[in-house]
Enzyme design. Structure first.
Site, mmCIF file in Angstrom:
data_model
loop_
_atom_site.group_PDB
_atom_site.id
_atom_site.type_symbol
_atom_site.label_atom_id
_atom_site.label_comp_id
_atom_site.label_asym_id
_atom_site.label_seq_id
_atom_site.Cartn_x
_atom_site.Cartn_y
_atom_site.Cartn_z
ATOM 1 N N LYS A 176 -2.023 -2.734 -9.619
ATOM 2 C CA LYS A 176 -2.047 -1.518 -8.802
ATOM 3 C C LYS A 176 -3.371 -0.808 -9.026
ATOM 4 O O LYS A 176 -3.738 -0.471 -10.152
ATOM 5 C CB LYS A 176 -0.890 -0.590 -9.153
ATOM 6 C CG LYS A 176 -0.943 0.748 -8.402
ATOM 7 C CD LYS A 176 0.278 1.586 -8.624
ATOM 8 C CE LYS A 176 1.418 1.125 -7.734
ATOM 9 N NZ LYS A 176 2.536 2.078 -7.736
ATOM 10 N N ASP B 3 10.796 9.765 -8.783
ATOM 11 C CA ASP B 3 10.689 9.107 -7.472
ATOM 12 C C ASP B 3 11.593 7.883 -7.431
ATOM 13 O O ASP B 3 11.163 6.794 -7.066
ATOM 14 C CB ASP B 3 9.238 8.722 -7.189
ATOM 15 C CG ASP B 3 9.005 8.428 -5.701
ATOM 16 O OD1 ASP B 3 9.880 8.791 -4.884
ATOM 17 O OD2 ASP B 3 7.975 7.833 -5.362
ATOM 18 N N ALA C 35 -0.046 6.251 -3.721
ATOM 19 C CA ALA C 35 -0.649 6.237 -5.047
ATOM 20 C C ALA C 35 -1.694 5.159 -5.206
ATOM 21 O O ALA C 35 -2.465 5.186 -6.153
ATOM 22 C CB ALA C 35 0.449 6.048 -6.103
ATOM 23 N N LYS D 42 0.847 -1.181 0.000
ATOM 24 C CA LYS D 42 0.000 0.000 0.000
ATOM 25 C C LYS D 42 0.886 1.236 0.000
ATOM 26 O O LYS D 42 1.940 1.254 0.632
ATOM 27 C CB LYS D 42 -0.924 0.032 1.229
ATOM 28 C CG LYS D 42 -1.967 -1.085 1.259
ATOM 29 C CD LYS D 42 -2.900 -0.944 2.462
ATOM 30 C CE LYS D 42 -3.957 -2.045 2.475
ATOM 31 N NZ LYS D 42 -4.874 -1.918 3.622
ATOM 32 N N GLY D 43 0.463 2.248 -0.726
ATOM 33 C CA GLY D 43 1.218 3.487 -0.768
ATOM 34 C C GLY D 43 0.307 4.651 -1.052
ATOM 35 O O GLY D 43 -0.913 4.504 -1.180
#
Length: 986
Positions: free
Chosen positions: A709, A808, A692, A689-690
């Site tokens: 995703k 990133d 985005a 999980k993040g």
């Protein structure tokens, strides 16, 4: 009889005439068909999208090839020009091209052609223009090109051609344009190129690795207008013969190893508009002859060894727009008339030994955008005229001896992105802004001055402010509640002032904050629990104040915290346990006698373990049982109400979901469909999980594993537009590289997007390196990962059109397959998400804390050199086994810690090696360390490109069996010597 003979003769004559008239047409038909067939044959040999050559087909009605895309013919139907540029064509260049014998112009640029030029390219005897720019062509430059004596335009730049430049190219005497830049060429630049007397533009720089110097014979190129020999390793003096190039408009020799003084003969270049000699080893002073360069607009001499004063005539150059002299040894004042021409746009004279006052007319024409004078000896006040210079974007005046007050309007200029005035002797107050118009500054650094008074309430006008530093001043009073308006603020440093009062609870609305330092002030009162809502907070220091009450237990649940300091206050009660607090040092809470708890090794009594608020509550007695019953019934009623609402909502959502159809776009042939992808979206399948989105692991019916995703709310609710997101996803889907995670498909409905990637069984480098299995990543595996990840980023930067900036780069975005082969993930996606309306999921700074390049502080944008910096941080992670932040205390990141720890490379690298590694090849470790040091250079121009990084990593010196080192040892087994990679010679 004679009449018959006459009639026969007439018939013969008419027949001959008809043949003479018809034969050329018949021949033209033959040529017509031949050229058309050649083009069709070429089409079948090239790999491109279906639409690229959609018009290239011979229909039943005999569709003329002269109307095909990119084809141009003469009156006879012969192909004379072929332009198939920018079509994403791959594979070798079709050899059939050389049979188009009438071809005069051939443009293959901006594709993905590989291999060399076709054999017998010299058959194109009529060719006048050949453009193969920006492909993947390799091998030596073909000598046979020298037979194309009609060539006027030759561009072979942006490829991978190797070897030396053929001397035979001197035979191309008709050439007016020659570009060989951006290849892997070596050897000396042939002096014979000086015979190309018709040349107007010559490009030889960038990524080539020439030996020797610039041929003096180039002084014979009398028609030359543009000369670019930058960043290609040439050395020695600048030939004085270049002063004969009277028509020269641009001279770029930057980023080489040129030495000696600047030839005064360059002052004869009366037409010169742009001169860049930066990033060399030039010595001496600026020649006085330069006063004759009346057309000069750009003068770049930064990063050399020049000395003396800046000549006064520099301020009199009538067309000067850009002046960059930083990082030299210039002394004395800056010409006070600088800027009076009204054209000045950029001035950077930082990191010298300049004195005197700031010229007052720098913004005379209202065009000045960038003013950088930091790290000098300037004194006196800041000119008031700068306070009305509305064109200013970036101002850096730190580390001088400036005094007086800050001009009234300077901080609030409408276009200002960044201003640095730190480490001066400025006095007075921070100016107040009257009115409600928002101010544009994104970074303000006023630290370490003598500013006093209170913080103005107009701070709330800085709606775009991200970094605000006022530490080390004499500011007093409370923090204004208007600080809540700083929605994008990420770093706040109020330390070492005289602020008082309590922290406004409104500060908790600044959700983007990741760094807060309020230490060494006179703050008092309890710690607002609202601050714990800042989920990005990484560094929090409130030490040496007068805070009281308990430390809110919610702080312990803030997963982002890596460094806190509550020491030397009046906190009391139980220190929160668990969460991030279990990793902090006891000194974090020192100087608070009333604090207690297992963490400090001191048990709490009833009185000590209760906060003042709790103690007040205890005096009122225990909550009555009747009150408990009422609360219980109320909770039961609320639960039933929520259950009813949930059922109704679930039914509505089910109907809504059924009404919305999913669309799936595959970027390659797949053996699974949309339904199998949707079936993967189960809680049990979540693997990450993040900010985005959520990542699921899916197993398709054919046994193939994928990573899905899930991205929410890409477009606005109810909107069918995605602001270009789908188009950019299409671009990402076409990317194919061994070290880039493949995007297999894209699924979307009204409000949700799914990205389907190939699955990486070994997870991310960050998880593996910093987890329990980090010690199992042996040195050779780490080095291999570094090289492979570099190749992936190199592809994004140099082989994609347009280039993709990752934004990133971090160890968590480098994924490892079953063989621990590295694949760069999430490339460019952060940018696309931000552009597509999902900015609420993103940090306002592109990138992750600890990986962000320092130039963001003054450019407020990232580019490919920012990716290089982040990759350098990843290299340091591989070398040290440490995280980028959190292991070094006091807000220090891995780069700062590395620079403090490693005074010299030979000794320093042995201090930082990962102790979990039993044996490390010392030369390889030092080489990787050198590359990392280059990548994390503070100035972006001093960093290598990713293509150069790949070259350096691939050219690692081989370690002998006796040259290994164990981190547990104090000294290496055998002393070794290694020189750092020099970007000027690779």
């Amino acid at each position: 009889m004679r009449e018959l003979e006459k009639l026969a003769a007439k018939i013969i004559v008419v027949g001959l005439c008809a043949f003479v008239c018809v034969y050329p047409s018949m021949a033209n038909v033959s040529w017509f068909n031949e050229d058309a067939q050649l083009l069709i044959s070429m089409k079948s040999a090239m790999v491109a999208s279906n639409s690229a050559f959609e018009t290239w087909s011979i229909a039943s009605n005999g569709s003329p090839h002269c109307s095909w895309t990119g084809v141009q013919c003469d009156r006879r139907g012969r192909v004379v020009a072929l332009d198939i540029s920018n079509m994403n064509i791959s594979g070798p260049i079709p050899p059939q091209i050389v049979s188009l014998s009438e071809l005069r112009s051939l443009n293959l640029s901006n594709n993905v052609f590989n291999g060399g030029l076709p054999p017998n390219v010299s058959n194109l005897r009529n060719l006048e223009s050949l453009d193969v720019y920006n492909n993947n062509c390799s091998g030596p430059l073909p000598v046979e090109l020298s037979r194309l004596v009609n060539l006027k335009y030759l561009n072979l730049g942006g490829n991978y051609f190797s070897g030396s430049i053929p001397r035979e190219y001197a035979k191309l005497t008709s050439l007016e344009y020659l570009s060989l830049s951006g290849n892997d060429l070596t050897g000396a630049i042939p002096p014979e190129l000086g015979f190309l007397v018709n040349l107007k533009s010559l490009y030889l720089g960038y990524y080539n690795k020439f030996s020797g110097g610039i041929p003096p014979q180039f002084g014979n190129l009398s028609k030359l207008v543009y000369l670019d020999i930058a960043n290609c390793g040439v050395e020695g003096p600048i030939p004085s013969e270049l002063g004969r190039l009277e028509k020269l408009d641009t001279l770029f020799l930057q980023d080489n190893a040129l030495s000696g003084p600047i030839p005064p003969q360059l002052g004869r270049l009366g037409s010169l508009k742009s001169l860049d000699l930066s990033l060399n080893e030039l010595t001496g002073e600026i020649p006085m002859e330069f006063k004759e360069l009346k057309e000069l607009k750009l003068l770049n001499l930064f990063i050399n060894k020049l000395h003396g004063e800046i000549p006064s005539f520099i301020g009199d150059l009538p067309n000067l727009e850009v002046l960059q002299l930083w990082k030299n040894n210039f002394r004395g004042p800056v010409p006070q008339q600088l800027g009076q021409n009204g054209r000045l746009v950029e001035v950077d004279v930082s990191s010298n030994r300049l004195t005197g006052s700031i010229p007052p007319n720098l913004c005379n024409g209202g065009k000045l955008r960038i003013l950088i004078i930091l790290n000098n000896l300037f004194f006196g006040p800041i000119p008031e005229t700068l306070g009305t210079c509305n064109s200013l974007v970036r101002v850096r005046m730190g580390q001088n001896y400036l005094n007086g007050s800050i001009p009234a309007g300077l901080l609030y200029l409408p276009r200002l992105n960044m201003i640095e005035l730190h480490y001066n002797y400025l006095t007075g107050t921070i100016p107040e802004r009257k009115g409600k118009a928002p101010a544009g500054a994104s970074q303000i650094n006023l630290s370490n001055n003598h500013l006093g008074g209170s913080l103005p309430s107009s701070i709330g006008l800085f709606s775009a402010l991200q970094i605000f530093l006022v530490n080390g001043n004499r500011l007093t009073g409370p923090v204004p509640t208007e600080i809540r308006r700083l929605a994008h603020i990420t770093k706040l440093d109020f330390s070492r002032n005289r602020f008082s009062g309590s922290i406004p609870a409104e500060m908790g609305r600044c959700k983007a904050l990741n760094y807060i330092d309020l230490s060494q002030n006179k703050f008092s009162g309890p710690m607002p629990v609202q601050l714990t809502g800042m989920r990005n907070l990484n560094y929090f220091n409130v030490s040496r104040n007068r805070f009281n009450g308990s430390i809110p237990r919610e702080f312990a649940s803030m997963q982002s915290l890596s460094s806190v300091d509550f020491s030397y206050n009046n906190f009391s009660g139980l220190v929160p346990t668990g969460g991030q607090f279990s990793y902090f040092n006891v000194s974090t809470f020192a100087g608070n006698p009333a604090l207690c708890g297992p963490f400090l090794g001191s048990p709490c009594s009833v009185a000590a373990s209760t906060s003042p608020v709790q103690a007040q509550g205890n005096t009122k007695g225990v909550v009555s049982s009747s009150l408990k019953l009422v609360i219980g019934l109320a909770l039961l009623f609320c639960s039933l109400a929520f259950a009813v609402v949930a059922v109704v909502k679930a039914r509505a959502l089910r109907k809504d979901r059924d009404a919305r159809s999913w669309k799936m776009t595959a970027f390659q042939k797949l053996d699974f469909g949309r339904d199998e992808v949707l079936e993967s979206l189960k809680e049990d399948n979540v693997i990450g999980k993040g900010g985005a989105g959520i990542v699921y692991r899916g197993i398709m019916s054919n046994g193939e594993e994928v990573a899905v995703k899930k991205l929410m709310r890409i477009g606005s609710a109810g909107s069918t537009h995605d602001h270009g997101f789908s188009a950019e996803i299409q671009t990402l889907g076409r990317i194919r590289h061994r070290h880039i995670v493949r995007l297999l498909a894209f699924c979307s409905n009204h409000d949700t997007n799914l990205l389907v990637y190939e699955y990486m069984p070994n997870g991310s480098l960050g998880e593996l390196l910093h987890g329990n299995k980090g010690g199992h990543l042996h040195w050779q595996t780490r080095y291999k990962i570094a090289l492979e990840a570099a190749k992936g980023l190199c592809y994004l930067h140099h082989d994609c059109n347009p280039l993709i900036v990752h934004r990133d780069v971090k160890s968590n975005n480098i994924l490892l397959d079953s063989n621990f082969e590295a694949h760069v993930a999430d490339f460019g996606l952060a940018k696309f998400l931000q552009d597509s309306g999902a900015s609420e999921c993103m940090s306002s700074i592109a990138g992750s804390y600890g990986y962000i390049a320092p130039e963001y502080a003054y450019t407020l944008k990232v580019d490919e050199k920012s990716d290089v910096y982040s990759f350098g941080v990843v290299l340091l992670e591989l070398i040290t086994g440490r995280k980028p932040v959190g292991d070094f205390g006091d807000g220090v990141d891995i780069v700062q810690w590395m620079k403090k720890t490693t005074n010299s490379v030979r000794e320093g690298v042995t201090k930082i090696l990962d102790a979990r590694l039993s044996s490390i090849p010392l030369e390889e470790a030092m080489h990787l360390f050198f590359v990392a040091m280059l990548c994390v250079e503070e100035q972006s121009v001093e960093r290598p490109t990713m293509r150069e990084v790949v070259q350096m990593l691939a050219d690692c010196p081989k370690t002998k069996p006796t040259q290994y080192f164990s981190p547990s040892q104090k000294e290496p087994k055998k002393p070794v010597s290694i020189q750092p990679p020099n970007l000027l010679t690779i």
